[in-house]
Design a protein around this motif. Structure first.
Motif, PDB file in Angstrom:
ATOM      1  N   LEU A 140       0.859  -1.184   0.000  1.00  0.00           N
ATOM      2  CA  LEU A 140       0.000   0.000   0.000  1.00  0.00           C
ATOM      3  C   LEU A 140       0.896   1.235   0.000  1.00  0.00           C
ATOM      4  O   LEU A 140       1.511   1.577   1.017  1.00  0.00           O
ATOM      5  N   ASP A 141       0.971   1.896  -1.150  1.00  0.00           N
ATOM      6  CA  ASP A 141       1.838   3.064  -1.305  1.00  0.00           C
ATOM      7  C   ASP A 141       1.028   4.327  -0.996  1.00  0.00           C
ATOM      8  O   ASP A 141       0.573   5.046  -1.891  1.00  0.00           O
ATOM      9  N   ILE A 142       0.866   4.589   0.286  1.00  0.00           N
ATOM     10  CA  ILE A 142      -0.033   5.688   0.689  1.00  0.00           C
ATOM     11  C   ILE A 142       0.649   6.644   1.659  1.00  0.00           C
ATOM     12  O   ILE A 142      -0.019   7.425   2.346  1.00  0.00           O
ATOM     13  N   LYS A 143       1.972   6.627   1.710  1.00  0.00           N
ATOM     14  CA  LYS A 143       2.685   7.485   2.660  1.00  0.00           C
ATOM     15  C   LYS A 143       2.374   8.960   2.424  1.00  0.00           C
ATOM     16  O   LYS A 143       2.113   9.715   3.375  1.00  0.00           O
ATOM     17  N   GLN A 144       2.388   9.387   1.158  1.00  0.00           N
ATOM     18  CA  GLN A 144       2.121  10.797   0.866  1.00  0.00           C
ATOM     19  C   GLN A 144       0.684  11.172   1.219  1.00  0.00           C
ATOM     20  O   GLN A 144       0.420  12.259   1.749  1.00  0.00           O
ATOM     21  N   LEU A 145      -0.233  10.260   0.918  1.00  0.00           N
ATOM     22  CA  LEU A 145      -1.635  10.533   1.233  1.00  0.00           C
ATOM     23  C   LEU A 145      -1.839  10.661   2.738  1.00  0.00           C
ATOM     24  O   LEU A 145      -2.579  11.539   3.214  1.00  0.00           O
ATOM     25  N   LEU A 146      -1.142   9.799   3.501  1.00  0.00           N
ATOM     26  CA  LEU A 146      -1.262   9.861   4.954  1.00  0.00           C
ATOM     27  C   LEU A 146      -0.725  11.181   5.499  1.00  0.00           C
ATOM     28  O   LEU A 146      -1.236  11.705   6.506  1.00  0.00           O
ATOM     29  N   ALA A 147       0.296  11.740   4.837  1.00  0.00           N
ATOM     30  CA  ALA A 147       0.848  13.013   5.296  1.00  0.00           C
ATOM     31  C   ALA A 147      -0.139  14.150   5.104  1.00  0.00           C
ATOM     32  O   ALA A 147      -0.221  15.083   5.920  1.00  0.00           O
ATOM     33  N   VAL A 148      -0.910  14.088   4.020  1.00  0.00           N
ATOM     34  CA  VAL A 148      -1.885  15.139   3.726  1.00  0.00           C
ATOM     35  C   VAL A 148      -3.186  14.915   4.478  1.00  0.00           C
ATOM     36  O   VAL A 148      -3.838  15.875   4.938  1.00  0.00           O
ATOM     37  N   LEU A 149      -3.550  13.633   4.609  1.00  0.00           N
ATOM     38  CA  LEU A 149      -4.844  13.297   5.207  1.00  0.00           C
ATOM     39  C   LEU A 149      -4.628  12.222   6.275  1.00  0.00           C
ATOM     40  O   LEU A 149      -4.927  11.048   6.076  1.00  0.00           O
ATOM     41  N   PRO A 150      -4.058  12.598   7.414  1.00  0.00           N
ATOM     42  CA  PRO A 150      -3.753  11.595   8.440  1.00  0.00           C
ATOM     43  C   PRO A 150      -5.019  11.001   9.049  1.00  0.00           C
ATOM     44  O   PRO A 150      -6.070  11.650   9.088  1.00  0.00           O
ATOM     45  N   PRO A 151      -4.913   9.745   9.483  1.00  0.00           N
ATOM     46  CA  PRO A 151      -6.061   9.114  10.143  1.00  0.00           C
ATOM     47  C   PRO A 151      -6.442   9.893  11.399  1.00  0.00           C
ATOM     48  O   PRO A 151      -5.588  10.455  12.099  1.00  0.00           O
ATOM     49  N   SER A 152      -7.748   9.899  11.669  1.00  0.00           N
ATOM     50  CA  SER A 152      -8.255  10.618  12.845  1.00  0.00           C
ATOM     51  C   SER A 152      -9.613  10.038  13.202  1.00  0.00           C
ATOM     52  O   SER A 152     -10.064   9.054  12.602  1.00  0.00           O
ATOM     53  N   VAL A 153     -10.267  10.663  14.134  1.00  0.00           N
ATOM     54  CA  VAL A 153     -11.606  10.221  14.511  1.00  0.00           C
ATOM     55  C   VAL A 153     -12.544  10.308  13.322  1.00  0.00           C
ATOM     56  O   VAL A 153     -13.434   9.466  13.133  1.00  0.00           O
ATOM     57  N   SER A 154     -12.322  11.276  12.455  1.00  0.00           N
ATOM     58  CA  SER A 154     -13.217  11.472  11.314  1.00  0.00           C
ATOM     59  C   SER A 154     -12.677  10.873  10.018  1.00  0.00           C
ATOM     60  O   SER A 154     -13.443  10.659   9.075  1.00  0.00           O
ATOM     61  N   VAL A 155     -11.365  10.594   9.945  1.00  0.00           N
ATOM     62  CA  VAL A 155     -10.753  10.056   8.719  1.00  0.00           C
ATOM     63  C   VAL A 155     -10.340   8.603   8.962  1.00  0.00           C
ATOM     64  O   VAL A 155      -9.543   8.315   9.864  1.00  0.00           O
ATOM     65  N   LYS A 156     -10.896   7.723   8.159  1.00  0.00           N
ATOM     66  CA  LYS A 156     -10.631   6.291   8.308  1.00  0.00           C
ATOM     67  C   LYS A 156     -10.071   5.718   7.006  1.00  0.00           C
ATOM     68  O   LYS A 156     -10.519   6.089   5.912  1.00  0.00           O
ATOM     69  N   TYR A 157      -9.121   4.797   7.154  1.00  0.00           N
ATOM     70  CA  TYR A 157      -8.589   4.037   6.021  1.00  0.00           C
ATOM     71  C   TYR A 157      -9.075   2.594   6.190  1.00  0.00           C
ATOM     72  O   TYR A 157      -8.643   1.887   7.107  1.00  0.00           O
ATOM     73  N   LYS A 158      -9.983   2.194   5.299  1.00  0.00           N
ATOM     74  CA  LYS A 158     -10.610   0.881   5.451  1.00  0.00           C
ATOM     75  C   LYS A 158     -10.258  -0.049   4.293  1.00  0.00           C
ATOM     76  O   LYS A 158     -10.309   0.349   3.124  1.00  0.00           O
ATOM     77  N   LEU A 159      -9.939  -1.289   4.651  1.00  0.00           N
ATOM     78  CA  LEU A 159      -9.676  -2.349   3.679  1.00  0.00           C
ATOM     79  C   LEU A 159     -10.964  -3.132   3.492  1.00  0.00           C
ATOM     80  O   LEU A 159     -11.535  -3.646   4.464  1.00  0.00           O
ATOM     81  N   LYS A 160     -11.440  -3.237   2.226  1.00  0.00           N
ATOM     82  CA  LYS A 160     -12.726  -3.860   1.958  1.00  0.00           C
ATOM     83  C   LYS A 160     -12.603  -4.903   0.841  1.00  0.00           C
ATOM     84  O   LYS A 160     -11.728  -4.814  -0.014  1.00  0.00           O
ATOM     85  N   GLN A 161     -13.531  -5.845   0.874  1.00  0.00           N
ATOM     86  CA  GLN A 161     -13.683  -6.789  -0.240  1.00  0.00           C
ATOM     87  C   GLN A 161     -15.132  -7.244  -0.231  1.00  0.00           C
ATOM     88  O   GLN A 161     -15.632  -7.733   0.787  1.00  0.00           O
TER      89      GLN A 161
END
Length: 704
Positions: A94-115
């Motif tokens: 998962l190449d998301i380091k840059q995205l995490l820097a701009v949009l870090p996880p928080s109470v309102s921001v979630k990164y979810k793995l789905k299938q």
């Protein structure tokens, strides 16, 4: 801000770039994953048979390796089932380091793995992109990975926690299922690799969804194709064709149904080239067992970079196997030679030149291939033998008139003082092979016609094929207190079977049916002695009466004396397979009723005794089924098994298996302190993690 995901395999590394939802999004490559529905355990356990069903015991799911159970928080959790299970896990970065820097996880921001179908499990890791395969391809000399996996990145890969990817999604960094340690690995340590495994067939993608206050604002999709592993390669089922000439009861179930077309789960285009890689399993493997061998060999070759079209061959190599005991080896050898012409026909019919076809085999499967080449014109580019259960003389030859220390080691003590020309292994030498087919009843150079294409993987630490100079065990308790069982742990088993020809030993008698469950050897030829009365009164007898034991006993070498070759042709010194051993006085006439034979019904005529001529004997020996039976049951070899040593005929194409494995971490250890102990079936039993070098070599050899 653009995010991406990469599906890794040793065959491809395709970067799937996805950003915010946009109509111009490029079509990603396809990640193909087989279902992890077999059973693995530890470093050396499991059956590898695909399609295992989930069993419920006391409300707890057990069964195939993908199985999980619900914990109090509602997560579906399981664990990796040992190092052998790692071959069924696939790395995804998962190449998301840059995205995490701009949009870090928080109470309102979630990164979810789905299938969408819940068809995947995943494992957190601290692996980096440059070391994504260290979990199953440990570098030589490196210490085993003991941590870096699971939610806290502190577990060993072979026992790490895993959880199901659900339709609703798993919060990667928060909630009870998340891993702050995995977040730190991405942000600060070049991490971001997870391992995934298949639970069910699906084509729905794996999705990394970024949600803000419950609304999806970005997605990364990895297009997938999950399918049963047996839909990913071809099957040549010679086990269930019931070929004419096969012998023995057929336990162990049916093999995978024949399927030689383009595999639906792993189509040739774009996954394979025009070459072929064909595997043949060995002795003591039933129909269901062959499914496990074929599937595991496909998986290991896949991870070693195989791009050839893979074929798994099943054949009837476990005749008369009862209650898990070892099968009848001599019947299996017959079946190997009966199967050979059909294998030759099928392989020759595959598209492409011979140079595009590579076969590899284990144990007695090497005999099937050798006969197919030497006897039936199968043409291939190369063949890889692994732990081949064949005598050295089959390729290097030997002199019937010279008795070496090797011959001495393969000769039972009772025969060592007799002229070598009297033994069954040298009976062929009494005939001219140009005019009499009995002159071809020998293992000497039996398969030399295949020698030029063989690459020989032997083990100097073999157990089953190891050298042994002693006698047959008189009970089922073998040296070292080991039981002769279907676990194939019977050290020296191959030598026992050769020395047991004509001198059969029965073990593990069923007291209710008075039938044997396990045996070594056969009843005629070989190292048995001729205590029968000859058909011709003018021929000598080789027995004398023991007044103490009140039985016939074999004469000493001096009493046997010098026997004319013409007499030995029709009245051999070894157990002829016909007649009865009566009392002190000779029978008149000798009993030649086939009902009394310990050999086949036609065995008397092999000696030309019925009419006093050799014509019928030569005709019988020329029949391929008869020849297979006689070689397997009555003609012993006088040289060691090649599975435990190098072969001169193969020149620089000899490879000692212990030198190709992980020298530091081999799970069986180094009994001598120097050499890793490779046992007979370790090609399948020991985890790929420790022996990928063997499969790398086989796959490399398949690329001319």
């Amino acid at each position: 801000m653009v995010a991406s995901a990469s599906f890794f395999s040793s065959r491809l590394s395709s970067k799937l770039r996805l950003g915010e939802k946009a109509p111009s999004h490029p079509k990603p490559s396809l990640g193909i994953i087989w279902l992890n529905d077999d059973i693995d355990s530890g470093d050396m356990g499991g059956n590898d048979i695909p399609g295992q069903a989930v069993q419920v015991v006391n409300g707890f799911n057990i069964g195939p390796d993908y199985t999980t159970n619900v914990d109090p928080s509602g997560r579906q959790l399981g664990v990796v089932n040992g190092a052998r299970d790692l071959v069924d896990l696939f790395p995804v970065a998962l190449d998301i380091k840059q995205l995490l820097a701009v949009l870090p996880p928080s109470v309102s921001v979630k990164y979810k793995l789905k299938q969408a179908d819940g068809a995947l499990n995943f494992v957190y890791t601290n692996l980096t992109r440059d070391h994504a395969f260290d979990y199953q391809r440990l570098p030589q000399g490196a210490s085993p990975l003991t941590s870096g996996f699971g939610p806290t990145l502190t577990q060993a890969p072979a026992s790490a926690s895993k959880q199901q990817v659900t339709t609703a999604g798993v919060d990667l960094f928060g909630d009870v299922s998340g891993s702050p340690q995995f977040l730190d690995a991405i942000q600060n340590h070049n991490g971001g690799v997870i391992l995934v495994e298949g639970r069910a067939a699906t084509s729905a993608p794996l999705v990394l969804s970024v949600e803000k206050d419950g609304t999806v604002i970005a997605e990364v999709k990895l297009e997938l194709s999950l399918a049963p592993v047996e839909t990913m390669f071809r099957h040549l089922n010679l086990h269930d064709r019931h070929l004419p000439g096969l012998v023995g009861a057929m336990p162990g179930g049916t093999a995978q149904p024949e399927a030689m077309g383009d595999p639906a789960g792993f189509p040739d285009n774009p996954n394979s080239d025009s070459r072929w890689l064909i595997f043949v399993h060995g002795f003591n493997v039933g129909g269901q067992g062959s499914r496990g061998w074929n599937a595991e060999m496909f998986k290991r070759c896949y991870w070693s970079g195989n791009k050839s079209r893979f074929v798994g061959v099943s054949w009837f190599g476990n005749p008369d196997q009862v209650l898990g005991a070892v099968s009848d080896y001599h019947l299996a050898m017959r079946n190997a030679m009966v199967t050979a012409p059909v294998l030759a026909q099928e392989i020759n019919a595959l598209t492409g030149a011979a140079a595009t076809k590579t076969l590899f085999a284990h144990s007695l499967g090497c005999g099937v291939i050798s006969s197919a080449i030497a006897d039936h014109g199968m043409t291939v580019g190369r063949v890889c033998f692994v732990d081949a259960a064949l005598a050295r003389e089959c390729f290097d030859g030997r002199s019937p008139g010279t008795f070496t220390s090797e011959n001495d080691g393969m000769t039972p003590a009772a025969w060592k003082a007799y002229d070598p020309k009297l033994c069954a292994a040298n009976w062929f030498n009494l005939f001219d092979p140009a005019t009499d087919s009995r002159g071809k009843l020998t293992w000497i150079n039996r398969f030399s016609g295949a020698g030029s294409v063989v690459y020989h993987f032997y083990s100097s630490t073999e157990d089953v094929l190891a050298e042994y100079t002693g006698e047959l065990p008189t009970s089922f308790l073998l040296p070292g207190g080991v039981l002769w069982t279907g676990d194939h742990v019977g050290t020296f088993g191959w030598v026992y079977q050769e020395k047991g020809k004509g001198n059969r030993q029965n073990y593990l008698i069923n007291v209710e049916t008075l039938t044997e469950l396990t045996h070594l050897g056969s009843y005629y030829g070989g190292w048995g002695t001729n205590l029968k009365d000859p058909l011709l009164d003018t021929d000598p007898v080789y027995w004398k009466w023991d007044n103490t034991l009140h039985i016939r006993v074999f004469k000493s070498p001096g009493e046997v004396g010098t026997i004319d070759d013409a007499i030995l042709r029709r009245n051999p010194v070894f157990e002829p397979g016909w007649g009865v051993a009566g009392g002190q006085n000779r029978l008149s006439p000798p009993n030649s009723d086939p009902v009394n034979n310990v050999g086949p019904s036609w065995i008397l005529n092999l000696y030309g005794s019925a009419q006093g001529t050799s014509t019928q004997g030569s005709t019988l020996a020329a029949d391929s089924l008869n020849r297979a039976q006689l070689l397997a049951e009555a003609i012993p070899s006088l040289t060691w098994c090649i599975g435990s040593r190098a072969v001169t005929r193969f020149e620089d194409r000899n490879f000692n298996l212990p030198t190709l494995v992980n020298q530091t971490n081999w799970p069986r250890g180094k009994p001598d302190g120097v050499t890793p102990e490779w046992r007979h079936s370790d090609m399948r039993e020991v985890a790929y993690l420790y022996q990928y070098g063997v499969f790398d070599k086989i796959v490399a050899l398949s690329k001319p």
